[in-house]
Design an enzyme around this catalytic site. Structure first.
Site, short mmCIF file in Angstrom:
data_model
loop_
_atom_site.label_atom_id
_atom_site.label_comp_id
_atom_site.label_asym_id
_atom_site.label_seq_id
_atom_site.Cartn_x
_atom_site.Cartn_y
_atom_site.Cartn_z
N LEU A 26 9.89 15.39 -10.77
CA LEU A 26 10.26 16.66 -10.12
C LEU A 26 9.46 16.87 -8.84
O LEU A 26 9.73 17.80 -8.08
CB LEU A 26 10.01 17.83 -11.06
CG LEU A 26 10.95 17.93 -12.25
CD1 LEU A 26 10.59 19.14 -13.11
CD2 LEU A 26 12.40 18.04 -11.80
N GLU A 54 -3.57 17.81 -11.04
CA GLU A 54 -2.20 17.52 -11.47
C GLU A 54 -2.26 16.70 -12.76
O GLU A 54 -2.94 15.67 -12.80
CB GLU A 54 -1.52 16.73 -10.35
CG GLU A 54 -0.08 16.40 -10.61
CD GLU A 54 0.48 15.39 -9.60
OE1 GLU A 54 -0.08 15.20 -8.50
OE2 GLU A 54 1.50 14.76 -9.94
N GLU A 110 1.46 11.37 -25.09
CA GLU A 110 0.34 10.93 -24.25
C GLU A 110 -0.38 12.08 -23.56
O GLU A 110 -1.55 11.99 -23.24
CB GLU A 110 0.84 9.98 -23.15
CG GLU A 110 1.31 8.64 -23.62
CD GLU A 110 2.81 8.63 -23.92
OE1 GLU A 110 3.38 9.72 -24.16
OE2 GLU A 110 3.38 7.53 -23.94
N THR A 147 18.66 28.18 -17.54
CA THR A 147 17.21 28.41 -17.68
C THR A 147 16.65 27.91 -19.01
O THR A 147 15.44 27.87 -19.18
CB THR A 147 16.88 29.92 -17.59
OG1 THR A 147 17.49 30.58 -18.70
CG2 THR A 147 17.36 30.53 -16.29
N CYS A 152 -0.88 -7.62 5.72
CA CYS A 152 -1.48 -8.37 4.61
C CYS A 152 -0.70 -9.67 4.36
O CYS A 152 -0.81 -10.58 5.16
CB CYS A 152 -1.59 -7.48 3.38
SG CYS A 152 -2.99 -7.97 2.35
N LEU A 153 0.13 -9.76 3.31
CA LEU A 153 0.90 -10.98 3.12
C LEU A 153 1.77 -11.24 4.36
O LEU A 153 2.01 -12.40 4.73
CB LEU A 153 1.78 -10.86 1.87
CG LEU A 153 2.53 -12.12 1.48
CD1 LEU A 153 1.57 -13.20 0.99
CD2 LEU A 153 3.57 -11.85 0.41
N MET A 185 0.99 -10.75 7.45
CA MET A 185 0.15 -11.43 8.43
C MET A 185 -0.05 -12.89 8.03
O MET A 185 0.06 -13.81 8.85
CB MET A 185 -1.21 -10.70 8.52
CG MET A 185 -2.25 -11.38 9.36
SD MET A 185 -3.43 -12.27 8.32
CE MET A 185 -4.77 -12.53 9.43
N GLN A 186 -0.31 -13.11 6.75
CA GLN A 186 -0.53 -14.48 6.27
C GLN A 186 0.72 -15.34 6.52
O GLN A 186 0.62 -16.51 6.92
CB GLN A 186 -0.89 -14.46 4.78
CG GLN A 186 -2.21 -13.71 4.51
CD GLN A 186 -2.51 -13.53 3.01
OE1 GLN A 186 -1.70 -13.89 2.16
NE2 GLN A 186 -3.67 -12.97 2.70
N HIS A 203 -4.52 -2.78 5.43
CA HIS A 203 -3.35 -1.90 5.23
C HIS A 203 -3.48 -0.63 6.06
O HIS A 203 -3.96 0.39 5.55
CB HIS A 203 -3.23 -1.53 3.75
CG HIS A 203 -2.86 -2.66 2.88
ND1 HIS A 203 -1.57 -2.88 2.44
CD2 HIS A 203 -3.60 -3.66 2.36
CE1 HIS A 203 -1.55 -3.97 1.69
NE2 HIS A 203 -2.77 -4.46 1.62
N GLU A 244 -1.27 1.40 6.84
CA GLU A 244 -0.37 2.47 6.35
C GLU A 244 -1.09 3.52 5.50
O GLU A 244 -0.69 4.68 5.47
CB GLU A 244 0.82 1.86 5.59
CG GLU A 244 0.51 1.22 4.23
CD GLU A 244 0.08 -0.24 4.30
OE1 GLU A 244 -0.43 -0.66 5.36
OE2 GLU A 244 0.21 -0.95 3.29
N1 GLN Z 1 -1.18 -11.85 -1.92
C1 GLN Z 1 -1.98 -11.78 -0.74
C2 GLN Z 1 -3.46 -11.78 -1.05
O1 GLN Z 1 -3.86 -11.47 -2.16
C3 GLN Z 1 -1.61 -10.55 0.08
C4 GLN Z 1 -1.95 -9.26 -0.58
C5 GLN Z 1 -1.24 -8.08 0.02
O2 GLN Z 1 -0.26 -8.23 0.75
N2 GLN Z 1 -1.71 -6.89 -0.30
O3 GLN Z 1 -4.25 -12.07 -0.20
#
Ligand code: GLN
Length: 539
Positions: free
Chosen positions: A17, A143, A152, A191, A384-385, A387-388, A510, A512
């Site tokens: 919600l 929350e 739970e 309701t 992350c991945l 970039m790799q 990251h 973001e």
């Molecule tokens: N799998 C990759 C690593 O562990 C990238 C991780 C990711 O994208 N957060 O380095």
């Protein structure tokens, strides 16, 4: 005990919600009246943290500065409030039990039988009060994940009941978020589910002070009166939460419904300053009145689920508003991207972001998409991945190292240009063991990233085990492919850039996670701008 006031948010009738958004919106309203506010979330599952959960199960795993792997709601809190959260802001049942069991093993319970009540409930109470003890906050919103009535959730509800009793009515209150379904056959809002849900809460000894009613249609005065009477809440404490186009409208809606005033009255607090939410409204205005439209491909393998890349999608909203453009995020499933459909999928696109991820599935599609945008000079952003994979793509297709790969995908690869970090090699446990949280990164003087950040040194959040393999530095960083961000302590390569391309940046961290409404992330702002320029040039 400190003077901190506590607001407990529970949910009824159904999950999803938007308790997190309501909590964040209320916090925003209180913060704009100069209260110092934070939010914490208690999740009733047994994982110690969501770091080991698949995004299909639980959406994105959000990472804090102190390296906690947390629920994605913490991302909403940070984006709305522009304050940093930490491990203390997210606690799961797994963590509670782990801590109680560790205490038992140390003999701290002095021979007593260890039970859910009082030992688990005491541990929950301690954790709830933890942030308040810093005396940093006037108000803490807590929350409680899940829905009342769930097996739970019971220890949490009991802990909340005890805390309200101990803190006193002036210092603690509850908000119950519920659903008012619309039956189209009867053309009526109902309701009854809310009445039952409030009753369930009452059976546990908790009275709802405020009802926030999620609905698709306006609640009439009569219906509000009925809810107030049957659920034992004040008329003005029946708050309508109608469906909106964007979550960023919710604080405005809650202000119109006077949720903040009802809460402050209930807690005997006077606003320190009246709120006009000026900055927030300015952001909304820009967001809702874009001057152009651009299409950015989000290339990832969890694309089907909106929540998997939550922070990336939100960062595009912030950066879009900043640039006054509408960023249309086009989902591109990396697993199904291949030579045959590449052109059809990518030819309308003004830029791509290759998403983070783990494991082999979909990586070849990511590499294909990077090759396409690199060669066609379309803006590229790898996280992350992502970039790799940009490093691997460059090695294979530009430098001719056809076997280039990551040992994550092929452990015995002949050209391990991405390899497990040394510090990870002896780690066996999966939970909480990656390179996590904020680390420093020094930017090269003539790099694009330095221009974007306007700083020499930055700090960004991480979540990875693999890195650029230093051994290959001299082979890879030759013709204009450059490392432009380095961790000063370890030398780990945090950023790569490609010269001779309008915008080609890969980051090991990251960005973001750090983008907020009042502080859109500079990399996202610049990337969106580059995509906008690309789309203009294309016409
Ligand atoms: N799998 C990759 C690593 O562990 C990238 C991780 C990711 O994208 N957060 O380095």
């Amino acid at each position: 005990m400190s003077n901190t006031k506590y607001i407990f948010v529970t949910g009824g009738v159904t999950s999803s919600l938007g308790k997190g958004i309501i909590a964040a919106s209320l916090a925003k309203l209180l913060q704009s009246q100069k209260f110092s506010v934070t939010i914490q979330k208690f999740d009733p599952y047994l994982n110690v943290d969501p770091g080991t959960l698949n995004p299909y199960e639980h959406g994105e795993c959000y990472v804090t500065d102190d390296g906690a792997e947390t629920d994605l709601d913490l991302g909403h809190y940070e984006r709305f409030l522009n304050v940093r959260t930490s491990q203390a802001n997210n606690v799961t049942t797994g963590r509670i039990y782990q801590s109680v069991i560790e205490k038992e093993r140390r003999g701290e319970f002095l021979g007593k039988t260890v039970q859910v009540v009082p030992h688990i409930t005491n541990e929950i109470k301690e954790r709830i009060l933890l942030l308040g003890q810093t005396n940093q906050y006037d108000i803490i919103i807590t929350e409680i994940g899940g829905t009342v009535g769930d097996i739970e959730s019971l220890p949490y509800i009991e802990a909340v009941r005890q805390l309200i009793y101990e803190l006193g009515d002036n210092n603690a209150m509850t908000i119950h978020l519920t659903l008012i379904p619309f039956l189209s056959a009867a053309r009526e809002l109902k309701t009854k589910p809310t009445q039952h849900s409030v009753k369930t809460l009452m059976e546990s000894g908790i009275k709802a002070d405020v009802l926030v009613c999620r609905t698709e249609h306006n609640l009439s005065e009569d219906l509000r009166k009925k809810l107030a009477l049957f659920c034992n809440v004040k008329y003005e404490a029946v708050i309508q939460s109608i469906d909106v186009d964007t979550i960023y409208d919710v604080p405005i809606k809650m202000q119109q419904e006077k949720l903040d005033q009802v809460v402050l009255n209930r807690l005997n607090l006077k606003p320190l300053e009246l709120s006009d939410l000026k900055q927030w409204k300015r952001f909304l205005k820009k967001y809702k009145n874009p001057k152009a439209n651009i299409k950015i491909g989000l290339v990832g393998k969890y694309i089907e689920l909106q929540d998997s890349y939550k922070s990336i999608r939100e960062a595009f909203i912030h950066a879009g508003a900043e640039n006054e453009v509408n960023v249309e995020v086009v989902n591109i499933h990396s697993e199904y991207l291949n030579e045959r459909n590449l052109l059809e999928k990518l030819n309308q696109i003004d830029g791509i972001l290759v998403a983070p991820g783990f494991g082999e599935r979909g990586v070849e599609g990511k590499i294909k998409s990077i090759e396409y945008v690199r060669k066609n000079k379309i803006p590229f952003f790898g996280i992350c991945l992502g970039m790799q994979m940009a490093v691997i793509e460059y090695c294979r297709n530009e430098l001719g190292f056809l076997k280039a790969n990551s040992t994550e995908m092929i452990p015995e690869t002949k050209f391990p240009v991405i390899d497990l970090m040394e510090s990870q090699k002896n780690i066996i446990n999966k939970g909480g063991t990656m390179r996590l949280g904020s680390w420093e990164c020094v930017l090269s003087s003539d790099s694009l990233v330095k221009k974007i950040y306007e700083k020499k040194s930055i700090s960004e959040r991480h979540r990875h085990r693999y890195e650029f393999n230093e051994k290959y530095k001299n082979d890879v960083f030759v013709k204009g492919f450059t490392p432009t961000g380095i961790n000063p302590e370890t030398g780990l390569i945090e950023i790569i850039e490609l010269n001779n391309h309008p915008w080609f940046i890969g980051v090991q961290f990251h960005p973001e996670y750090r983008s907020t409404v009042s502080n859109p992330h500079p990399l996202f702002v610049s990337f969106v701008n580059a995509c906008l320029n690309f789309s203009i040039k294309k016409k």
